[in-house]
Design a protein around this motif. Structure first.
Motif, PDB file in Angstrom:
ATOM      1  N   PHE A   1       2.901  10.811 -16.875  1.00 15.21           N
ATOM      2  CA  PHE A   1       3.760  10.459 -18.002  1.00 15.21           C
ATOM      3  C   PHE A   1       5.114   9.902 -17.572  1.00 15.21           C
ATOM      4  N   SER A   2       5.398   9.859 -16.271  1.00 15.29           N
ATOM      5  CA  SER A   2       6.659   9.277 -15.816  1.00 15.29           C
ATOM      6  C   SER A   2       6.566   8.946 -14.334  1.00 15.29           C
ATOM      7  N   ILE A   3       7.149   7.796 -13.951  1.00 11.35           N
ATOM      8  CA  ILE A   3       7.192   7.377 -12.552  1.00 11.35           C
ATOM      9  C   ILE A   3       8.647   7.052 -12.220  1.00 11.35           C
ATOM     10  N   PRO A   4       9.426   8.027 -11.769  1.00 10.02           N
ATOM     11  CA  PRO A   4      10.825   7.745 -11.413  1.00 10.02           C
ATOM     12  C   PRO A   4      10.908   6.745 -10.261  1.00 10.02           C
ATOM     13  N   LEU A   5      11.821   5.796 -10.366  1.00  5.17           N
ATOM     14  CA  LEU A   5      11.943   4.760  -9.350  1.00  5.17           C
ATOM     15  C   LEU A   5      12.390   5.332  -8.008  1.00  5.17           C
ATOM     16  N   SER A   6      13.259   6.330  -8.026  1.00  4.25           N
ATOM     17  CA  SER A   6      13.717   6.909  -6.759  1.00  4.25           C
ATOM     18  C   SER A   6      12.570   7.608  -6.029  1.00  4.25           C
ATOM     19  N   LYS A   7      11.713   8.321  -6.770  1.00  2.00           N
ATOM     20  CA  LYS A   7      10.560   8.973  -6.153  1.00  2.00           C
ATOM     21  C   LYS A   7       9.590   7.935  -5.590  1.00  2.00           C
ATOM     22  N   LEU A   8       9.404   6.857  -6.316  1.00  2.00           N
ATOM     23  CA  LEU A   8       8.479   5.825  -5.866  1.00  2.00           C
ATOM     24  C   LEU A   8       8.966   5.171  -4.584  1.00  2.00           C
ATOM     25  N   ALA A   9      10.258   4.885  -4.502  1.00  2.00           N
ATOM     26  CA  ALA A   9      10.808   4.273  -3.283  1.00  2.00           C
ATOM     27  C   ALA A   9      10.646   5.202  -2.084  1.00  2.00           C
ATOM     28  N   SER A  10      10.907   6.494  -2.281  1.00  2.00           N
ATOM     29  CA  SER A  10      10.737   7.451  -1.186  1.00  2.00           C
ATOM     30  C   SER A  10       9.273   7.566  -0.769  1.00  2.00           C
ATOM     31  N   ALA A  11       8.368   7.545  -1.729  1.00  2.00           N
ATOM     32  CA  ALA A  11       6.940   7.666  -1.416  1.00  2.00           C
ATOM     33  C   ALA A  11       6.439   6.480  -0.605  1.00  2.00           C
ATOM     34  N   TRP A  12       6.951   5.291  -0.891  1.00  2.00           N
ATOM     35  CA  TRP A  12       6.521   4.121  -0.123  1.00  2.00           C
ATOM     36  C   TRP A  12       6.946   4.238   1.336  1.00  2.00           C
ATOM     37  N   ARG A  13       8.106   4.788   1.598  1.00  2.00           N
ATOM     38  CA  ARG A  13       8.522   4.982   2.993  1.00  2.00           C
ATOM     39  C   ARG A  13       7.604   5.974   3.704  1.00  2.00           C
ATOM     40  N   VAL A  14       7.186   7.020   3.002  1.00  2.00           N
ATOM     41  CA  VAL A  14       6.256   7.980   3.605  1.00  2.00           C
ATOM     42  C   VAL A  14       4.911   7.310   3.882  1.00  2.00           C
ATOM     43  N   LEU A  15       4.427   6.519   2.933  1.00  2.00           N
ATOM     44  CA  LEU A  15       3.153   5.837   3.124  1.00  2.00           C
ATOM     45  C   LEU A  15       3.212   4.862   4.290  1.00  2.00           C
ATOM     46  N   HIS A  16       4.297   4.125   4.387  1.00  2.00           N
ATOM     47  CA  HIS A  16       4.442   3.193   5.510  1.00  2.00           C
ATOM     48  C   HIS A  16       4.463   3.929   6.844  1.00  2.00           C
ATOM     49  N   SER A  17       5.099   5.091   6.876  1.00  2.00           N
ATOM     50  CA  SER A  17       5.100   5.889   8.103  1.00  2.00           C
ATOM     51  C   SER A  17       3.684   6.327   8.473  1.00  2.00           C
ATOM     52  N   CYS A  18       2.896   6.719   7.478  1.00  2.00           N
ATOM     53  CA  CYS A  18       1.495   7.100   7.742  1.00  2.00           C
ATOM     54  C   CYS A  18       0.696   5.911   8.269  1.00  2.00           C
ATOM     55  N   GLU A  19       0.907   4.745   7.706  1.00  2.00           N
ATOM     56  CA  GLU A  19       0.176   3.563   8.164  1.00  2.00           C
ATOM     57  C   GLU A  19       0.531   3.226   9.614  1.00  2.00           C
ATOM     58  N   ARG A  20       1.791   3.391   9.982  1.00  2.00           N
ATOM     59  CA  ARG A  20       2.171   3.113  11.375  1.00  2.00           C
ATOM     60  C   ARG A  20       1.555   4.145  12.328  1.00  2.00           C
ATOM     61  N   ASP A  21       1.471   5.397  11.887  1.00  2.61           N
ATOM     62  CA  ASP A  21       0.819   6.408  12.729  1.00  2.61           C
ATOM     63  C   ASP A  21      -0.645   6.054  12.970  1.00  2.61           C
ATOM     64  N   LEU A  22      -1.307   5.527  11.950  1.00  2.00           N
ATOM     65  CA  LEU A  22      -2.701   5.122  12.117  1.00  2.00           C
ATOM     66  C   LEU A  22      -2.821   3.897  13.015  1.00  2.00           C
TER      67      LEU A  22
END
Length: 294
Positions: A84-105
């Motif tokens: 029911f809600s997607i805060p922009l600040s949470k989304l920006a932080s999540a993308w950095r975490v996802l990018h870190s996971c992709e680099r680990d792979l």
């Protein structure tokens, strides 16, 4: 007026937590699926390597956190699929975490596949003005930082625009109720809405979300301010605009000419700026010793 402001406030909330964030959130879900598939494939390679398996387990846990918790979106429950809600600040932080996971792979890829992917990323690095790198993880880190920084800058602009729209709605309601200029502000809001619509139709390009959200609110405020400036410049003491505008402006907001003026001020921010500069110049000239009448 209260109902209109409440409805538009709901539209502002849906825009900030849905229309702006939803496309990038869906893209992130697709990337999480790709990362999970890559993790499964890499887990089958060298299953006896404890370091490799530890890295994959860590990546899997972080992907689970992104996908099934409230770290990215607000849900009724952690396992619920309804968002029911997607805060922009949470989304920006999540993308950095996802990018870190992709680099680990990427660090676990076979050398030939890593070299192939690095070669494919080199043109993007050159376009971004980044120096060439010798490792896939380093190249990806440069591109990820550029992508994250640009997205966060855009989100910051959107948040500022949405905050201004929220404060502006409160000002619209208070001014409209206090000064009894609801028709003026409604026509100004209509003009503010039409301005980006016509701009999009002419250019055939999407406009900024911040502009689209702010335009009606700014149009309503510009209309009320413009009407007051018209009344001042049409005052008999200044007599710059004549009796037509004196009789069809601030003191008669329900007349067709006054409503048309409000619509024009809401539509054109340039018109309001020019009139404000004219009023400022006239006040300076009147207040200076040379401009005072004997």
């Amino acid at each position: 007026m209260a109902a209109v402001c409440l409805v538009y406030l709901a539209i502002v909330f849906l825009t900030s937590r849905g229309f702006i964030a939803a496309p990038r959130y869906r893209r992130m879900q697709g990337r999480i699926g790709e990362a999970r598939a890559r993790t499964t494939v890499l887990a089958a390679v060298s299953p006896d390597d404890p370091v490799r398996q530890a890295v994959l387990a860590t990546v899997t846990a972080r992907l689970d956190t992104l996908e099934h918790t409230n770290m990215v979106v607000w849900r009724l429950s952690p396992r619920s699929s309804w968002v029911f809600s997607i805060p922009l600040s949470k989304l920006a932080s999540a993308w950095r975490v996802l990018h870190s996971c992709e680099r680990d792979l990427m660090r676990l890829l076979p050398p030939d596949e890593a070299a192939s992917r690095l070669e494919a990323l080199q043109p993007r690095l050159e376009e971004a003005g980044q120096p060439p790198t010798t490792t896939l993880a380093a190249a990806a880190e440069h591109l990820h930082d550029l992508e994250d920084t640009e997205a966060e800058r855009e989100y910051e602009q959107q948040r500022a625009a949405l905050w201004l729209a929220t404060i502006g709605l409160g000002a619209v309601y208070l001014i409209g109720v206090t000064l009894a200029h609801q028709p003026t502000m409604m026509l100004g809001a209509l003009g503010g809405f039409l301005s980006p619509v016509i701009g999009v139709m002419r250019s055939q390009r999407p406009s900024s979300w911040g502009v689209l959200v702010l335009a009606p609110v700014g149009g309503a405020l510009a209309a009320i301010g413009g009407m007051l400036l018209v009344r001042m410049l049409a005052d008999p003491e200044l007599n710059l605009l004549g009796h037509v505008f004196l009789d069809n402006s601030w003191d008669a907001p329900d007349r067709p000419l006054a409503l048309a003026i409000a619509l024009l001020f809401g539509f054109s921010g340039t018109l309001f700026s020019r009139l404000a500069l004219t009023a400022t110049g006239q006040l300076v000239a009147t207040g200076s010793p040379a401009g005072r009448q004997p």
